[in-house]
Design an enzyme around this catalytic site. Structure first.
Site, PDB file in Angstrom:
ATOM      1  N   GLN A  41     -49.742  11.880  13.110  1.00 28.25           N
ATOM      2  CA  GLN A  41     -49.933  11.150  14.228  1.00 28.25           C
ATOM      3  C   GLN A  41     -48.922  11.708  15.461  1.00 28.25           C
ATOM      4  O   GLN A  41     -48.985  10.637  16.246  1.00 28.25           O
ATOM      5  CB  GLN A  41     -48.831   9.818  13.604  1.00 28.25           C
ATOM      6  CG  GLN A  41     -49.535   9.255  12.200  1.00 28.25           C
ATOM      7  CD  GLN A  41     -50.805   8.543  12.743  1.00 28.25           C
ATOM      8  OE1 GLN A  41     -51.593   8.192  13.737  1.00 28.25           O
ATOM      9  NE2 GLN A  41     -51.433   8.285  11.520  1.00 28.25           N
ATOM     10  N   HIS A  57     -45.060   9.092   5.178  1.00 26.88           N
ATOM     11  CA  HIS A  57     -46.432   8.860   4.340  1.00 26.88           C
ATOM     12  C   HIS A  57     -46.255   9.368   2.956  1.00 26.88           C
ATOM     13  O   HIS A  57     -45.818  10.554   2.703  1.00 26.88           O
ATOM     14  CB  HIS A  57     -47.410   9.695   5.239  1.00 26.88           C
ATOM     15  CG  HIS A  57     -48.846   9.050   5.057  1.00 26.88           C
ATOM     16  ND1 HIS A  57     -49.638   9.992   3.861  1.00 26.88           N
ATOM     17  CD2 HIS A  57     -49.876   8.221   5.634  1.00 26.88           C
ATOM     18  CE1 HIS A  57     -50.687   9.223   3.786  1.00 26.88           C
ATOM     19  NE2 HIS A  57     -50.791   8.397   4.677  1.00 26.88           N
ATOM     20  N   ASP A  91     -44.623  16.770   9.679  1.00 25.19           N
ATOM     21  CA  ASP A  91     -45.769  16.204   9.481  1.00 25.19           C
ATOM     22  C   ASP A  91     -46.424  15.558  10.972  1.00 25.19           C
ATOM     23  O   ASP A  91     -45.641  14.738  11.474  1.00 25.19           O
ATOM     24  CB  ASP A  91     -45.659  15.156   8.443  1.00 25.19           C
ATOM     25  CG  ASP A  91     -47.100  14.204   8.405  1.00 25.19           C
ATOM     26  OD1 ASP A  91     -47.895  14.175   9.087  1.00 25.19           O
ATOM     27  OD2 ASP A  91     -47.159  13.121   7.591  1.00 25.19           O
ATOM     28  N   CYS A 138     -50.026   3.594   3.267  1.00 30.57           N
ATOM     29  CA  CYS A 138     -49.242   4.705   2.332  1.00 30.57           C
ATOM     30  C   CYS A 138     -48.072   4.903   2.956  1.00 30.57           C
ATOM     31  O   CYS A 138     -47.438   6.196   2.835  1.00 30.57           O
ATOM     32  CB  CYS A 138     -50.405   5.976   2.748  1.00 30.57           C
ATOM     33  SG  CYS A 138     -52.092   5.990   2.098  1.00 30.57           S
TER      34      CYS A 138
HETATM   35  N1  PLP Z   1     -49.104  11.864   7.435  1.00 31.22           N
HETATM   36  C1  PLP Z   1     -49.131  10.852   8.246  1.00 31.22           C
HETATM   37  C2  PLP Z   1     -47.951  10.442   9.240  1.00 31.22           C
HETATM   38  C3  PLP Z   1     -50.416  10.101   8.430  1.00 31.22           C
HETATM   39  O1  PLP Z   1     -50.475   8.886   9.151  1.00 31.22           O
HETATM   40  C4  PLP Z   1     -51.367  10.425   7.355  1.00 31.22           C
HETATM   41  C5  PLP Z   1     -52.920   9.481   7.262  1.00 31.22           C
HETATM   42  O2  PLP Z   1     -52.777   8.391   7.525  1.00 31.22           O
HETATM   43  C6  PLP Z   1     -51.396  11.397   6.489  1.00 31.22           C
HETATM   44  C7  PLP Z   1     -50.044  12.052   6.748  1.00 31.22           C
HETATM   45  C8  PLP Z   1     -52.236  12.131   5.684  1.00 31.22           C
HETATM   46  O3  PLP Z   1     -53.320  12.383   6.426  1.00 31.22           O
HETATM   47  P1  PLP Z   1     -54.845  12.705   5.712  1.00 31.22           P
HETATM   48  O4  PLP Z   1     -55.215  11.514   4.920  1.00 31.22           O
HETATM   49  O5  PLP Z   1     -55.813  13.103   6.967  1.00 31.22           O
HETATM   50  O6  PLP Z   1     -54.711  14.027   4.850  1.00 31.22           O
END
Ligand code: PLP
Length: 406
Positions: free
Chosen positions: A203, A123, A200, A364
């Site tokens: 998900q 992401h 991360d 994203c």
């Molecule tokens: N990482 C992953 C895999 C995500 O799916 C997302 C959000 O869609 C994020 C990071 C970013 O999360 P946040 O917008 O809650 O900071």
């Protein structure tokens, strides 16, 4: 523990409404999840009865909120099996957690010529913060390849690990492909070369059991809003040995020990990283959301969501010209697809008019979409409250929409 989807749905008030006079079918759970009544009630209760700033008051309300916040921290610790509650830092979410680590880690450990490794399926939140610090300190961002089915290419991963690499950052579960990465194996490969990892988990935590000690993660980050908690609250888990070494991030109240105009000394963990008034009611509500997931049973949730994914994927494969993006054998409940000669946006807009919420675009993960040579995908993502009946409706409406767009 029995899993009854009707009972679960009854706990989510937002699901029982119509949009455009059609029953809402919410299939955008990878973007954010809906909130159960008990989480909404906690927010309501704290603002109605208990609200007072934490950690600095001697009075009843402040002590109550402080205790509840620290108890939520313990709940998070237990949920991901961290060794200590002071390894849990509350942040605004995954994005803030990654930025916190990227900036403090880089300040301490990154110099010109070093490398940071990410994977192609990250992401933007797990790309851009590293890119920014690489630029600032003269380091290089290296990218690990994936296979067309959406699995990490382990040869590429191993080849990327060399003596210049200071940290590897990768996702536990891809928000676009649904791939569940073997984070234990990835971490172990990195550790064989003494390279720390940031995972991360945005998900992952809502779909699968996470044990940061079993994974041996150095840093693990996630957002509350994707696991049935409110927006604006998230978690950074860091091993004590790493968090101790990192410099503070933001300066301000709470993160200090002593302040004079000549010198400031900093608070102990985790407060060193929690400058200013934290989102303590969000943290308390996160604790409630994790209790909800725990009492529902993460294994039951996963089994239910896996069944939905298999069911939906089988049905969707029957459409002409469809391509599912992300076919890894280990997948979470994310179904991204493209259809020949039809723009994903058009599909999303028309489905919306039937009450179905899906996401379209690049989610994203623009570099990943570029690699697959698609401008965007339609993404249906399932949560514990979705049903086969909703999927039948989704497939029926998708068929009609595709007829219209042909
Ligand atoms: N990482 C992953 C895999 C995500 O799916 C997302 C959000 O869609 C994020 C990071 C970013 O999360 P946040 O917008 O809650 O900071």
């Amino acid at each position: 523990m029995s899993f009854n989807v009707a009972d679960i749905r009854n706990q989510f008030p937002i699901l029982h409404q119509q949009v455009y006079k059609k029953d809402l079918v919410y299939l955008d759970n990878a973007a954010t999840t809906q909130k159960p009544q008990r989480v909404i009630d906690v927010l309501d209760k704290y603002y109605q009865k208990y609200n007072a700033n934490i950690h600095r008051g001697v009075h009843f309300l402040s002590s109550h909120c402080t205790d509840a916040t620290e108890s939520a921290r313990k709940t998070v610790q237990e949920f991901i099996n961290a060794a200590h509650s002071h390894e849990i830092v509350f942040t605004r979410g995954t994005t803030e957690s990654v930025n916190l680590v990227a900036q403090t880690f880089a300040e301490k450990f990154i110099k010109k010529g070093d490398e940071i490794v990410v994977t192609r399926m990250e992401h933007h939140s797990n790309i851009v913060p590293w890119q920014m610090v690489c630029e600032k300190y003269g380091a290089e961002l290296k990218v690990v390849d994936i296979h067309p089915d959406g699995q990490i290419n382990m040869d590429s991963f191993k080849a990327a690990l060399n003596e210049k690499v200071r940290l590897v950052a990768f996702t536990h579960v891809s928000n676009t492909l649904g791939t569940i990465n073997n984070v234990k194996e990835l971490t172990s490969s990195a550790h064989q070369q003494q390279i720390p990892v940031l995972i991360d988990g945005a998900q992952a935590v809502q779909h699968t059991h996470v044990d940061v000690q079993a994974i041996d993660a150095d840093f693990y980050v996630f957002s509350g809003h994707k696991i049935y908690a409110p927006t604006g609250i998230g978690v950074l888990y860091g091993k004590e040995k790493w968090l101790e070494q990192l410099p503070p991030w933001q300066g301000g109240g709470e993160m200090i020990d002593q302040v004079t105009f000549e010198k400031t000394t900093f608070n102990e963990l985790p407060f060193k990283f929690e400058a200013g008034t934290p989102n303590y009611i969000g943290a308390i509500a996160l604790g409630e959301a994790l209790d909800f997931v725990r009492s529902t049973g993460i294994d039951q949730i996963k089994a239910h969501e896996d069944a939905l994914l298999t069911y939906a994927a089988e049905k969707i494969r029957q459409f002409d010209g469809i391509k599912i993006i992300g076919e890894a054998p280990e997948k979470s409940s994310v179904l991204s697809f493209v259809i020949d000669n039809i723009h994903p946006y058009d599909i999303g807009v028309l489905l919306d008019k039937t009450g179905i919420a899906v996401r379209t675009g690049n989610h994203c993960t623009q570099p990943l979409h570029d690699w697959y040579k698609v401008p965007g995908t339609v993404r249906a993502s399932f949560a514990l409250y979705n049903t086969k009946k909703e999927i039948d409706y989704f497939i029926e409406k998708l068929e009609q929409v595709l007829e219209m767009l042909k």
